[in-house]
Design an enzyme around this catalytic site. Structure first.
Site, mmCIF file in Angstrom:
data_model
loop_
_atom_site.group_PDB
_atom_site.id
_atom_site.type_symbol
_atom_site.label_atom_id
_atom_site.label_comp_id
_atom_site.label_asym_id
_atom_site.label_seq_id
_atom_site.Cartn_x
_atom_site.Cartn_y
_atom_site.Cartn_z
ATOM 1 N N ARG A 149 3.346 1.744 21.583
ATOM 2 C CA ARG A 149 2.790 3.071 21.875
ATOM 3 C C ARG A 149 3.346 4.151 20.945
ATOM 4 O O ARG A 149 2.632 5.048 20.506
ATOM 5 C CB ARG A 149 3.088 3.421 23.349
ATOM 6 C CG ARG A 149 2.375 4.661 23.802
ATOM 7 C CD ARG A 149 2.741 5.052 25.234
ATOM 8 N NE ARG A 149 2.334 6.436 25.434
ATOM 9 C CZ ARG A 149 1.205 6.806 26.038
ATOM 10 N NH1 ARG A 149 0.395 5.896 26.547
ATOM 11 N NH2 ARG A 149 0.900 8.079 26.149
ATOM 12 N N GLY A 202 -5.079 0.030 17.430
ATOM 13 C CA GLY A 202 -4.137 -0.188 16.344
ATOM 14 C C GLY A 202 -3.559 1.123 15.857
ATOM 15 O O GLY A 202 -4.086 2.206 16.170
ATOM 16 N N ALA A 203 -2.460 1.036 15.111
ATOM 17 C CA ALA A 203 -1.820 2.249 14.600
ATOM 18 C C ALA A 203 -1.168 2.013 13.242
ATOM 19 O O ALA A 203 -0.271 2.739 12.842
ATOM 20 C CB ALA A 203 -0.777 2.748 15.610
ATOM 21 N N ASN A 257 -2.335 1.407 21.000
ATOM 22 C CA ASN A 257 -1.618 0.448 20.170
ATOM 23 C C ASN A 257 -0.564 -0.240 21.020
ATOM 24 O O ASN A 257 -0.003 0.359 21.933
ATOM 25 C CB ASN A 257 -0.933 1.169 18.999
ATOM 26 C CG ASN A 257 -0.388 0.193 17.974
ATOM 27 O OD1 ASN A 257 -1.126 -0.685 17.506
ATOM 28 N ND2 ASN A 257 0.884 0.308 17.636
ATOM 29 N N ARG A 258 -0.335 -1.531 20.697
ATOM 30 C CA ARG A 258 0.672 -2.281 21.459
ATOM 31 C C ARG A 258 1.994 -1.502 21.498
ATOM 32 O O ARG A 258 2.567 -1.294 22.550
ATOM 33 C CB ARG A 258 0.882 -3.662 20.811
ATOM 34 C CG ARG A 258 2.026 -4.438 21.405
ATOM 35 C CD ARG A 258 2.225 -5.745 20.704
ATOM 36 N NE ARG A 258 2.538 -5.587 19.275
ATOM 37 C CZ ARG A 258 2.834 -6.594 18.471
ATOM 38 N NH1 ARG A 258 2.823 -7.839 18.924
ATOM 39 N NH2 ARG A 258 3.113 -6.383 17.197
ATOM 40 N N LYS A 309 0.816 -1.225 0.000
ATOM 41 C CA LYS A 309 0.000 0.000 0.000
ATOM 42 C C LYS A 309 0.847 1.273 0.000
ATOM 43 O O LYS A 309 0.472 2.274 -0.604
ATOM 44 C CB LYS A 309 -0.971 -0.012 1.174
ATOM 45 C CG LYS A 309 -2.078 -1.054 1.014
ATOM 46 C CD LYS A 309 -3.108 -0.970 2.117
ATOM 47 C CE LYS A 309 -4.146 -2.075 1.954
ATOM 48 N NZ LYS A 309 -5.200 -2.019 2.978
ATOM 49 N N GLY A 322 -16.302 -6.970 9.473
ATOM 50 C CA GLY A 322 -15.251 -6.698 8.500
ATOM 51 C C GLY A 322 -15.673 -6.838 7.048
ATOM 52 O O GLY A 322 -15.064 -6.234 6.153
ATOM 53 N N ASP A 366 -10.189 2.283 1.465
ATOM 54 C CA ASP A 366 -10.435 1.765 2.820
ATOM 55 C C ASP A 366 -11.016 2.894 3.672
ATOM 56 O O ASP A 366 -11.975 2.698 4.424
ATOM 57 C CB ASP A 366 -9.127 1.303 3.486
ATOM 58 C CG ASP A 366 -8.545 0.058 2.835
ATOM 59 O OD1 ASP A 366 -9.320 -0.731 2.268
ATOM 60 O OD2 ASP A 366 -7.313 -0.125 2.908
ATOM 61 N N ASN A 380 -4.769 1.957 -1.569
ATOM 62 C CA ASN A 380 -5.189 0.580 -1.867
ATOM 63 C C ASN A 380 -5.820 0.498 -3.253
ATOM 64 O O ASN A 380 -6.446 -0.494 -3.585
ATOM 65 C CB ASN A 380 -6.172 0.065 -0.810
ATOM 66 C CG ASN A 380 -7.521 0.712 -0.939
ATOM 67 O OD1 ASN A 380 -7.614 1.901 -1.218
ATOM 68 N ND2 ASN A 380 -8.569 -0.063 -0.752
HETATM 69 P P1 ATR Z 1 -2.281 -2.482 8.606
HETATM 70 O O1 ATR Z 1 -1.482 -1.532 7.761
HETATM 71 O O2 ATR Z 1 -3.059 -3.481 7.831
HETATM 72 O O3 ATR Z 1 -3.091 -1.791 9.648
HETATM 73 P P2 ATR Z 1 0.021 -3.110 10.271
HETATM 74 O O4 ATR Z 1 0.698 -1.835 9.977
HETATM 75 O O5 ATR Z 1 0.858 -4.361 10.250
HETATM 76 O O6 ATR Z 1 -1.171 -3.426 9.296
HETATM 77 O O7 ATR Z 1 -0.728 -2.998 11.674
HETATM 78 C C1 ATR Z 1 -1.206 -4.090 12.352
HETATM 79 C C2 ATR Z 1 -1.754 -3.623 13.691
HETATM 80 O O8 ATR Z 1 -2.041 -4.784 14.494
HETATM 81 C C3 ATR Z 1 -0.751 -2.781 14.473
HETATM 82 O O9 ATR Z 1 -1.451 -1.839 15.231
HETATM 83 C C4 ATR Z 1 -0.104 -3.836 15.354
HETATM 84 O O10 ATR Z 1 0.469 -3.331 16.545
HETATM 85 P P3 ATR Z 1 2.026 -2.887 16.575
HETATM 86 O O11 ATR Z 1 2.082 -1.533 15.939
HETATM 87 O O12 ATR Z 1 2.396 -2.895 17.995
HETATM 88 O O13 ATR Z 1 2.770 -3.925 15.747
HETATM 89 C C5 ATR Z 1 -1.287 -4.694 15.704
HETATM 90 N N1 ATR Z 1 -0.863 -6.005 16.159
HETATM 91 C C6 ATR Z 1 -0.392 -7.023 15.402
HETATM 92 N N2 ATR Z 1 -0.085 -8.091 16.192
HETATM 93 C C7 ATR Z 1 -0.357 -7.724 17.465
HETATM 94 C C8 ATR Z 1 -0.263 -8.369 18.746
HETATM 95 N N3 ATR Z 1 0.164 -9.643 18.843
HETATM 96 N N4 ATR Z 1 -0.634 -7.679 19.845
HETATM 97 C C9 ATR Z 1 -1.085 -6.404 19.753
HETATM 98 N N5 ATR Z 1 -1.204 -5.730 18.570
HETATM 99 C C10 ATR Z 1 -0.845 -6.379 17.451
#
Ligand code: ATR
Length: 284
Positions: free
Chosen positions: A161, A133-134, A158-159, A74, A244, A111, A95
């Site tokens: 931060r 998420g981020a 987000n995990r 993307k 979704g 999206d 996308n």
């Molecule tokens: P997309 O562009 O499709 O949103 P991405 O950039 O890979 O995909 O983002 C995936 C999201 O899922 C992120 O927010 C990711 O958190 P991190 O930024 O900490 O990686 C989150 N994610 C993926 N696996 C995770 C996990 N096991 N626990 C918590 N968050 C997770």
């Protein structure tokens, strides 16, 4: 002499891996309904900008009208394009690419448009939104939630931060610690999971909903499984849910319009076909 056969209007979806995409089913359903001679093909392109650019040059030369673009390309799609929509530029990812427009290759982010449309159509336009998420999907959600008629106060967790901290300030959004995500639901009228958690093969999102107001709306971008643990728990609490598939169907419509010049119906018939395909063999 037989006149030369017209080529079908051709488009596709580019990603890696791409084998289990549902996008061809969506586009073929729309084309078949109208009796349009069209083809929509999955195209596997390995990660990396050079491979992507080379493939796009080839598809454009082969007469493709455009492509949808999915993981991991993307950002590459935005870089490849000659022009980009406000959404794609702001989000930093596209996308959708349309070849041979008046400005060359045009990038868009449907999206974001899909999230915007599904909320606006559901009458969910304001209040307090909590984004989990981020990544790219979170950036699309952030953009969508700020486009009129939508106007939300937004918080993000987000995990990692620091990733949330990179995108939150532009939206004036406070960042919540991942560990505090359940508590942050207290004031939320809208929750959007943009992480890949709860997806088949991924760990659970693990988000107790005790603090969630009963009248909240809960959206999940994950569609495999269609009823994620988050959505099931939300339903149990009487919350409205948007799954979704809603976003998947809606993000496809702008491509169909751009490449075939026709608007496409996101309706129950399309949803049933996609649900059947999901059941059939986990084709997600
Ligand atoms: P997309 O562009 O499709 O949103 P991405 O950039 O890979 O995909 O983002 C995936 C999201 O899922 C992120 O927010 C990711 O958190 P991190 O930024 O900490 O990686 C989150 N994610 C993926 N696996 C995770 C996990 N096991 N626990 C918590 N968050 C997770």
């Amino acid at each position: 002499m037989t006149p030369p056969r017209e080529r079908p209007a051709t488009a596709g979806v580019v990603g890696w891996p791409i084998g289990h995409t549902l996008s061809p089913l969506i586009h073929q359903t729309w084309a078949a309904r109208e009796g349009v001679d069209a083809a929509y093909l999955p195209v596997a392109v390995e990660p990396g900008y050079d491979a992507f650019a080379c493939a796009m040059d080839g598809l454009a030369a082969a007469g493709f009208r455009g492509v949808n673009v999915t993981i991991p390309h993307k950002e590459n799609a935005l870089r490849y394009a000659d022009a980009a929509s406000d959404a794609a530029r702001t989000i930093g990812a596209a996308n959708m690419l349309t070849f041979a427009g008046k400005d060359g290759v045009a990038a868009d982010n449907s999206d974001a448009a899909a999230i915007h449309a599904m909320l606006a159509d559901a009458g969910v336009v304001s209040g307090r939104a909590f984004i989990l998420g981020a990544g790219g999907a979170a950036r699309a959600a952030l953009w969508a939630l700020q486009q009129p008629p939508l106007g939300f106060e937004i918080a993000i967790a987000n995990r990692t931060r620091t990733r949330a901290e990179e995108i939150a300030p532009a939206a004036g959004a406070p960042v919540v610690d991942w560990a505090d995500r359940a508590r942050a639901l207290e004031a939320a009228s809208l929750v959007i999971n943009t992480t890949s958690l709860d997806m088949a093969g991924m760990p659970p999102l693990d988000l107790p909903l005790d603090a969630l107001p009963a009248r909240a709306v809960v959206c999940d971008i994950v569609y495999k499984p269609l009823e994620t643990p988050l959505l099931a728990a939300a339903r149990t609490r009487g919350a409205r849910v948007i799954d979704g598939l809603e976003m998947l169907m809606r993000q496809a419509a702008p491509g169909y319009l751009a490449w075939l010049g026709r608007s496409a119906e996101v309706d129950d018939d399309l949803r049933r076909r996609l649900e059947a395909a999901l059941c059939e063999g986990g084709k997600a």
